[in-house]
Each structure stands twice: as C-alpha cells, then as structure tokens.
Design a protein around this motif. Structure first.
Motif, PDB file in Angstrom:
ATOM      1  N   GLU A  53      76.057 -16.991 -55.052  1.00 58.85           N
ATOM      2  CA  GLU A  53      75.586 -18.366 -54.570  1.00 58.85           C
ATOM      3  C   GLU A  53      76.496 -19.063 -53.639  1.00 58.85           C
ATOM      4  O   GLU A  53      75.903 -19.641 -52.904  1.00 58.85           O
ATOM      5  N   GLU A  54      77.557 -18.981 -53.770  1.00 55.32           N
ATOM      6  CA  GLU A  54      78.625 -19.639 -52.873  1.00 55.32           C
ATOM      7  C   GLU A  54      78.340 -19.198 -51.426  1.00 55.32           C
ATOM      8  O   GLU A  54      78.746 -19.932 -50.351  1.00 55.32           O
ATOM      9  N   TRP A  55      77.808 -17.921 -51.233  1.00 53.73           N
ATOM     10  CA  TRP A  55      77.349 -17.262 -49.753  1.00 53.73           C
ATOM     11  C   TRP A  55      75.957 -17.677 -49.452  1.00 53.73           C
ATOM     12  O   TRP A  55      75.524 -17.133 -48.379  1.00 53.73           O
ATOM     13  N   GLN A  56      75.338 -18.631 -50.291  1.00 51.05           N
ATOM     14  CA  GLN A  56      73.964 -18.645 -49.913  1.00 51.05           C
ATOM     15  C   GLN A  56      73.899 -20.295 -49.547  1.00 51.05           C
ATOM     16  O   GLN A  56      74.819 -20.795 -49.543  1.00 51.05           O
ATOM     17  N   SER A  57      72.687 -20.667 -48.859  1.00 55.59           N
ATOM     18  CA  SER A  57      72.345 -21.830 -48.303  1.00 55.59           C
ATOM     19  C   SER A  57      72.385 -22.845 -49.587  1.00 55.59           C
ATOM     20  O   SER A  57      72.180 -22.511 -50.523  1.00 55.59           O
ATOM     21  N   PRO A  58      73.033 -24.123 -49.261  1.00 60.31           N
ATOM     22  CA  PRO A  58      73.467 -25.172 -50.435  1.00 60.31           C
ATOM     23  C   PRO A  58      72.091 -25.656 -51.007  1.00 60.31           C
ATOM     24  O   PRO A  58      70.636 -25.687 -50.078  1.00 60.31           O
ATOM     25  N   ASP A  59      71.847 -25.854 -52.096  1.00 62.69           N
ATOM     26  CA  ASP A  59      70.517 -26.374 -52.762  1.00 62.69           C
ATOM     27  C   ASP A  59      70.735 -27.753 -52.955  1.00 62.69           C
ATOM     28  O   ASP A  59      71.531 -28.377 -53.799  1.00 62.69           O
ATOM     29  N   PHE A  60      69.829 -28.315 -52.008  1.00 65.65           N
ATOM     30  CA  PHE A  60      69.961 -30.011 -52.003  1.00 65.65           C
ATOM     31  C   PHE A  60      69.273 -30.827 -53.154  1.00 65.65           C
ATOM     32  O   PHE A  60      69.351 -31.930 -53.307  1.00 65.65           O
ATOM     33  N   HIS A  61      68.764 -29.924 -54.001  1.00 66.12           N
ATOM     34  CA  HIS A  61      68.353 -30.568 -55.544  1.00 66.12           C
ATOM     35  C   HIS A  61      69.500 -30.878 -56.367  1.00 66.12           C
ATOM     36  O   HIS A  61      69.260 -31.236 -57.438  1.00 66.12           O
ATOM     37  N   GLN A  62      70.399 -30.215 -56.217  1.00 66.77           N
ATOM     38  CA  GLN A  62      71.659 -30.265 -57.059  1.00 66.77           C
ATOM     39  C   GLN A  62      72.504 -31.538 -56.700  1.00 66.77           C
ATOM     40  O   GLN A  62      72.779 -31.916 -55.631  1.00 66.77           O
ATOM     41  N   ALA A  63      72.773 -32.141 -57.589  1.00 65.13           N
ATOM     42  CA  ALA A  63      73.498 -33.487 -57.108  1.00 65.13           C
ATOM     43  C   ALA A  63      74.999 -33.491 -56.497  1.00 65.13           C
ATOM     44  O   ALA A  63      75.268 -34.196 -55.822  1.00 65.13           O
ATOM     45  N   ARG A  64      75.799 -32.385 -57.003  1.00 66.68           N
ATOM     46  CA  ARG A  64      76.887 -32.045 -56.263  1.00 66.68           C
ATOM     47  C   ARG A  64      76.939 -31.790 -54.835  1.00 66.68           C
ATOM     48  O   ARG A  64      77.911 -31.914 -54.271  1.00 66.68           O
ATOM     49  N   ILE A  65      75.773 -31.467 -54.320  1.00 70.67           N
ATOM     50  CA  ILE A  65      75.603 -31.398 -52.908  1.00 70.67           C
ATOM     51  C   ILE A  65      75.221 -32.525 -52.065  1.00 70.67           C
ATOM     52  O   ILE A  65      75.345 -32.382 -50.866  1.00 70.67           O
ATOM     53  N   LEU A  66      74.910 -33.533 -52.829  1.00 69.58           N
ATOM     54  CA  LEU A  66      74.362 -34.987 -52.111  1.00 69.58           C
ATOM     55  C   LEU A  66      75.666 -35.277 -51.210  1.00 69.58           C
ATOM     56  O   LEU A  66      75.290 -35.819 -50.166  1.00 69.58           O
ATOM     57  N   PRO A  67      76.798 -35.383 -51.688  1.00 66.06           N
ATOM     58  CA  PRO A  67      77.870 -36.022 -50.649  1.00 66.06           C
ATOM     59  C   PRO A  67      77.937 -35.223 -49.586  1.00 66.06           C
ATOM     60  O   PRO A  67      78.204 -35.876 -48.441  1.00 66.06           O
ATOM     61  N   PHE A  68      77.637 -33.966 -49.598  1.00 67.77           N
ATOM     62  CA  PHE A  68      77.626 -33.276 -48.150  1.00 67.77           C
ATOM     63  C   PHE A  68      76.407 -33.623 -47.247  1.00 67.77           C
ATOM     64  O   PHE A  68      76.679 -33.888 -46.301  1.00 67.77           O
ATOM     65  N   LEU A  69      75.337 -34.061 -47.948  1.00 70.91           N
ATOM     66  CA  LEU A  69      74.151 -34.336 -47.398  1.00 70.91           C
ATOM     67  C   LEU A  69      74.307 -35.888 -46.680  1.00 70.91           C
ATOM     68  O   LEU A  69      74.066 -35.967 -45.452  1.00 70.91           O
ATOM     69  N   PHE A  70      75.075 -36.835 -47.287  1.00 69.55           N
ATOM     70  CA  PHE A  70      75.211 -38.068 -46.958  1.00 69.55           C
ATOM     71  C   PHE A  70      76.169 -37.863 -45.693  1.00 69.55           C
ATOM     72  O   PHE A  70      76.044 -38.634 -44.729  1.00 69.55           O
ATOM     73  N   LEU A  71      77.153 -37.016 -45.958  1.00 69.74           N
ATOM     74  CA  LEU A  71      78.333 -36.746 -44.751  1.00 69.74           C
ATOM     75  C   LEU A  71      77.337 -36.380 -43.648  1.00 69.74           C
ATOM     76  O   LEU A  71      78.032 -36.788 -42.506  1.00 69.74           O
ATOM     77  N   PHE A  72      76.779 -35.466 -43.693  1.00 71.48           N
ATOM     78  CA  PHE A  72      76.098 -35.010 -42.565  1.00 71.48           C
ATOM     79  C   PHE A  72      75.065 -35.859 -41.947  1.00 71.48           C
ATOM     80  O   PHE A  72      75.025 -36.111 -40.729  1.00 71.48           O
ATOM     81  N   LEU A  73      74.366 -36.709 -42.661  1.00 67.70           N
ATOM     82  CA  LEU A  73      73.611 -37.463 -41.896  1.00 67.70           C
ATOM     83  C   LEU A  73      74.244 -38.684 -41.481  1.00 67.70           C
ATOM     84  O   LEU A  73      73.852 -39.050 -40.239  1.00 67.70           O
ATOM     85  N   LEU A  74      75.338 -38.948 -42.069  1.00 65.14           N
ATOM     86  CA  LEU A  74      76.243 -40.289 -41.518  1.00 65.14           C
ATOM     87  C   LEU A  74      76.662 -39.783 -40.309  1.00 65.14           C
ATOM     88  O   LEU A  74      76.945 -40.850 -39.272  1.00 65.14           O
ATOM     89  N   THR A  75      77.066 -38.560 -40.192  1.00 67.10           N
ATOM     90  CA  THR A  75      77.891 -38.175 -38.672  1.00 67.10           C
ATOM     91  C   THR A  75      76.924 -38.114 -37.802  1.00 67.10           C
ATOM     92  O   THR A  75      77.230 -38.333 -36.733  1.00 67.10           O
ATOM     93  N   PHE A  76      75.670 -37.564 -38.032  1.00 65.23           N
ATOM     94  CA  PHE A  76      74.793 -37.507 -37.032  1.00 65.23           C
ATOM     95  C   PHE A  76      74.384 -38.935 -36.564  1.00 65.23           C
ATOM     96  O   PHE A  76      73.917 -39.109 -35.533  1.00 65.23           O
ATOM     97  N   GLY A  77      74.293 -39.707 -37.655  1.00 61.55           N
ATOM     98  CA  GLY A  77      73.586 -41.213 -37.224  1.00 61.55           C
ATOM     99  C   GLY A  77      74.597 -41.687 -36.475  1.00 61.55           C
ATOM    100  O   GLY A  77      74.390 -42.681 -35.505  1.00 61.55           O
ATOM    101  N   SER A  78      75.962 -41.788 -36.780  1.00 59.30           N
ATOM    102  CA  SER A  78      76.887 -42.583 -36.036  1.00 59.30           C
ATOM    103  C   SER A  78      77.166 -41.908 -34.521  1.00 59.30           C
ATOM    104  O   SER A  78      77.324 -42.685 -33.609  1.00 59.30           O
TER     105      SER A  78
END
Length: 522
Positions: free
Chosen positions: A287-312
């Motif tokens: 699992e740790e070598w696979q692409s992240p599953d964005f349906h998991q709540a624990r991945i959401l902080p990464f998604l927010f950071l990713f979008l916030l970085t590109f947005g800034s």
C-alpha cells in the motif's frame, strides 16, 4: 513571552503531540532483529539469516546504524520509547522547516501544522525517520545558501559562513541508516540545477543585455557612461559569485557520491535505490508504494496542502523560480506515485507556499496589530506564559498515553497475532512455515524458531518470491506446487485469505484459529 515566540513554541509542541502515538509496525520488528544481530555478532549482515526462501543470499541493507540505535532505545524504554523517539524526530524535522520558511508566524503555524498532518500518513518507528529529518536539514541548508546576498538574510549574523559543506558529512550517516539517501541527491540536484540556470542562462543573458543597452546608449549619446559601467560591473560581480558557488556545488556533489561509498558494502550502495524502486511487486501489492487513495480521510491534509500550494503560486504576482517549480513538480509527482512520498512533499511544499504568500502575509500582519502591541504588555506576557504551560502539560499527558508498557502491549496484541504465536511456541510443530507478509517482521522478532517465507524486506525477496507468496495466499493455480517446492508443513495467515477455503478442501488440518490468524498443518 511575546506572541510570536508563543506561536512558534505551540506549533512545535503541537507537532510533537500529533506524532506522539503508537508507531510500531511490522517492519519495525525486523529492523530491531537486525539491530540485535549486529549488536550480538559485532558484524554487519551481508547475507540473509531470517528466512528460508533467501537464506544465504546477499542482503545489503543500508540501515545498520539506525537499527542499532532503535534496538538501544527499545531495550531501555520499550515500545513507548520508540513512540517518543518518533515524535521527537518529527518535531525536530518541522523545527527545521519552520526556520527554512519565512513569513508571518500565524500563517507559518497554519502551514506547518497542515504539512505535519499531511506527513502523518507515514510516521512509524523505522529508519525512514532519518530520511524524513535529513531531507528537512538539506532543505534548510540549501535554502539558506540560495538566499545568500539577499535582504534581509545578508544582514543576519553569520550570513557570510557557508554550511553546505556539511551535506557530504551528513550523507555518510544517511547512507548507513536508510536507503532513502537518494532523496538527498534529488534535493541537492534541484538546487544545483537552479543555480546552473542562473549561472549559465540568466546572469550571462543579463550581462550581455546590459552591455548591448550601454553600447546603444553611447551611440545615441544617452545615459551616463559611469552609471552604465557600474551596472555592468554589478551584474558581472553577481555572475562571478554565482559561478564560484556553482563550482563549490559541483565539488559538494562529488563529495556526496564519495560519502555514499563509505559503507560496509562499498560503491555497490550507489545503485541500491534504483534496485529497490525497480521491484514491480512494491507498486502492485504494498500500500505505501501505491498511489494515495483520496477517499481516505487521512489523505485529505495532503490534498489540501497540494491544492493550496498550487493555488498560492497561481494567485501570486511573484514568478515561480526553477527551484520552486522543481520542488513542487518532482516531489508532487513522487507523492502521487507512492503514498510514502507524501511525507517528503509535506516538507518541500511549505517552502514554495510561503514564498508566494508575501502579500497575504502582509495583510494578515496588519489585522493582528493588537497582538503585536500586546507583546509589550506585561499582562499579555503572563497570559502567553499560562497558555504555553497549558499546552505543554497537554503534550506531556499525550506522551504519557503512548509510553506505558501495558498500553503498548494492548496495541501490539490488536495489531499482531500474539496468541497464535504463543500457540506455535508451545506446540513446536515441525516443518517450514508459510506466513502472512504483514506479519513477517513480527515473526522474525518474536518467533525465531521458524524462519519466515517472506517479510517486509522486499529488496531482498524481489518479484519472484513476492509473486509466489501472492499466488499461494490467493489460492491461484500452482499454489500447491510452490508449497511443495519449499517443503512447507505449516501455514499461518489471516482467516480472510482465499487460500483458507482451498486448504479446507485439501489434505491440511486446522490446528488453531482466532479473529486474527489461522494455522494449518499438513
């Protein structure tokens, strides 16, 4: 205590509290066993000693230093010590990130907490912590070198001292502690490419453009010749300074390569990272070598950071530099490719994010004017001290929750088949054991009477053994032949595996079962 310092301390303490949790996983155990073997034999293992499928085969893992350190902590303080060790290293890592980025303390605190939450998907008591910490230190040093000569850095004490010579020295320890030392080369390479662009393209272009402009002005009789020559010399001086730094970086890069070779296995370690990522079984089954599953709540902080970085970057008037582009694109790609790399993106993203929020930071600072004035008020300082005391006590309490031996044993019992292992130790069944991949590391540590079929050392087993393991647990065609080939008389796996249904219909006897594990004998 002023408010700025309070925010800084609360942020780092909060990161420590976030990371103070149960961090022992399956791979922790085989690292401890390897560290114990090293300590007892006073030697570095060069072949496998813990499995029967690869026994005697070459095993050259670059983690011996940290494995011995982990063993020492575990021997003295138990699993709780490893939990607090992990929390300390995570907090220290983000301490370096805090001092790497610039901007308003309120925004820095928000970004650091968000980045820490994103990286939390891969906090475990494993040698990977060395890569996590050293990546932050590399970013800190290289960012300081990149800012040399710029305001306000040039006015800081010690601004004329170079610290990048430390990088090869760190690499010696890194290359003997974890295979992720390749990340150090990636980070250094990004800054080296950025400097190369400035030296080979930008500065030279600016210099010749200025010479052409001055020549045209002299032809037209416009401008001051003295002022024009001054601008030329200024650009030329800047180009020469960058050129000197480029040559120093070239030597440092060669030093990094030489540093990796200073290990028990020699220059062979240079290709270790390529050999590891080239194993297709990693991406297919782990699992740790696979692409992240964005349906998991624990991945959401990464998604927010990713979008916030590109947005800034998109919203900022500041042009993105080569270094910032590479930091985001390279580590963003790595994170989207393998979930374990989210932790590395969480270290690089704040640098780019904060660099492109200068305007926002300025507006926020005006809004917090009353807080800055309160710093001069004795009453406010007392209140700040009380707040810090409360936070510190909360962190101590959180640490207490994950330290006691009893609580850690309860966690281990929930995660690993402790009772089933005890049954095997009592009954002492004969024959080779086919085991669950997820328990391999735990069995290496706790069930030493039985060498394992496979465990988390994927770099040792490669695609062949891992594929055989998958064939068996899935009950696919050929599973019986694989067990016969390895003379397997015991099977110890999870009850939900498809193989269990096949075994019930074959010449196998179920001798133990609980909600975690099931044991069959031939």
């Amino acid at each position: 205590m002023n408010t700025r310092k309070l925010i800084f301390l609360i942020t780092i303490l909060s990161v420590f509290a976030m990371a103070a949790r149960f961090t022992v996983d399956s791979d922790t155990w085989w690292h401890l066993r390897a560290g114990q073997w090293i300590w007892e034999k006073k030697s570095i293992p060069r072949v496998d000693h813990f499995s029967y499928t690869q026994r005697g085969e070459a095993w050259q893992y670059p983690g011996w230093i940290w494995e011995v350190i982990m063993l020492g902590i575990y021997s003295q303080f138990g699993p709780g010590g490893l939990n607090l060790m992990t929390a300390f290293i995570v907090a220290l890592t983000f301490l370096f990130i805090w001092f790497t980025i610039r901007g308003n303390n309120f925004i820095k605190a928000f970004v650091v907490i968000l980045a820490a939450a994103a990286s939390g998907v891969y906090w475990a008591a494993r040698p990977y912590l060395v890569t996590f910490l050293f990546s932050a230190v590399y970013l800190f040093i290289l960012e300081k070198e990149r800012g040399r000569g710029q305001e306000p850095y040039s006015k800081q004490a010690g601004a004329d001292i170079h610290y990048d010579w430390i990088l090869p020295l760190m690499m010696i320890f890194w290359a003997n502690s974890h295979g992720g030392f390749a990340v150090g080369f990636i980070i250094f390479g990004i800054y080296f490419l950025g400097l190369t662009f400035h030296v080979g393209v930008k500065n030279i272009w600016e210099f010749h453009r200025e010479k052409l402009r001055n020549f045209m002005n002299r032809v037209r009789g416009q401008g001051s010749e003295k002022r024009s020559l001054s601008r030329e010399r200024k650009i030329q001086t800047k180009t020469l300074a960058n050129g000197t730094q480029w040559h120093r970086y070239l030597l440092i890069g060669l030093g990094l390569i030489a540093a990796v070779c200073l290990n028990p296995y020699g220059p062979k370690m240079l290709v270790y990272p390529f050999r590891t990522v080239g194993i297709s079984a990693l991406q297919m089954y782990i699992e740790e070598w696979q692409s992240p599953d964005f349906h998991q709540a624990r991945i959401l902080p990464f998604l927010f950071l990713f979008l916030l970085t590109f947005g800034s970057v998109g919203a900022s008037d500041k042009k993105i530099s080569i270094v910032d582009f590479l930091l985001v694109s390279v580590f963003g790609t790595l994170a989207l490719t393998a979930g374990r790399n989210i932790a590395l993106f969480a270290l690089t993203a704040p640098i780019v994010l904060m660099r492109h929020t200068v305007e926002i930071s300025g507006h926020f600072r005006k809004g917090a004017y009353w807080l800055r004035n309160g710093n001069q008020n004795k009453k406010m300082k007392v209140i700040n001290g009380l707040i810090l005391t409360i936070v510190a006590l909360a962190v101590v309490y959180k640490s207490y929750l994950v330290y006691p031996k009893k609580k850690n044993q309860e966690y281990i019992t929930e995660l690993f088949p402790v009772e089933a292992v005890r049954h095997l130790q009592e009954k002492k069944y004969q024959g080779n054991l086919f085991n669950s991949y997820n328990w391999g590391g735990y069995l290496i540590w706790s069930l030493r009477e039985y060498p394992v079929f496979v465990d988390g050392r994927t770099d040792l087993y490669g695609d062949e053994i891992v594929d055989q393991w998958v064939t068996v647990v899935q009950g696919e065609t050929g599973w019986e032949q694989i067990l016969q080939r390895w003379d397997v008389n015991l099977i110890f796996i999870e009850p939900y595996r498809p193989l269990v249904m096949e075994l019930d219909e074959k010449d196998w006897e179920k001798v133990y079962e609980d909600p975690q594990g099931i044991i069959f004998t031939r």
